[in-house]
Design an enzyme around this catalytic site. Structure first.
Site, mmCIF file in Angstrom:
data_model
loop_
_atom_site.group_PDB
_atom_site.id
_atom_site.type_symbol
_atom_site.label_atom_id
_atom_site.label_comp_id
_atom_site.label_asym_id
_atom_site.label_seq_id
_atom_site.Cartn_x
_atom_site.Cartn_y
_atom_site.Cartn_z
ATOM 1 C CB CYS A 71 -0.189 -9.274 -4.087
ATOM 2 S SG CYS A 71 0.838 -7.892 -4.518
ATOM 3 C CB CYS A 74 2.991 -10.370 -5.551
ATOM 4 S SG CYS A 74 2.940 -9.399 -4.049
#
Length: 142
Positions: A71, A74
């Site tokens: 991600c 993230c």
């Protein structure tokens, strides 16, 4: 030199289709965000699942950080969480990899990564979905 009328009609239809698709995309994205915020409001006050990861979150405040290794947002939040976990003493930080701990993420009701969950005495107090800043997390921990 003039453009044939049939070509103008095709171009108008093409641009109408593009416009409709763009509007549908925007409506879809805002719809997802509204759904996430509605779902996160319903989770506030909910007790944490009884798992070994959350035992140290039963007393006082704590932070649960749910991420996925692939991600991109993230990867922006990860250094912030690491920095705060070193700086803020007395507040336990729990990191959960959503790709590995799917069942635990489902129990928490998390729909997207990155998600930062602020807990207090074993209950969910605040849910922050998406990339968040260091200042936002610090403010929520006060």
């Amino acid at each position: 030199m003039s453009v044939p009328e049939s070509l103008l009609k095709v171009a108008a239809i093409f641009f109408d289709i593009i416009f409709v698709l763009l509007v549908a995309y925007v409506v879809f994205i805002f719809g997802i965000r509204i759904f996430w915020s509605f779902k996160s409001k319903r989770l506030k006050g909910k007790e944490l699942p009884e798992t070994k990861e959350f035992l140290r979150l039963k007393k006082g405040k704590g932070v649960i950080y749910i991420y996925a290794p692939n991600c991109k947002p993230c990867k922006l939040v990860d250094p912030v969480i690491k920095k705060l976990s070193k700086e803020i003493k007395g507040v336990p930080f729990v990191r959960i990899n959503a790709a590995e701990d799917v069942e635990l993420v489902r129990k928490l009701g998390v729909l997207a990564t990155p998600t930062v969950i602020i807990t207090e005495r074993g209950r969910i107090r605040e849910i922050l979905i998406g990339p968040v800043t260091e200042g936002t997390i610090r403010e929520k921990l006060k």
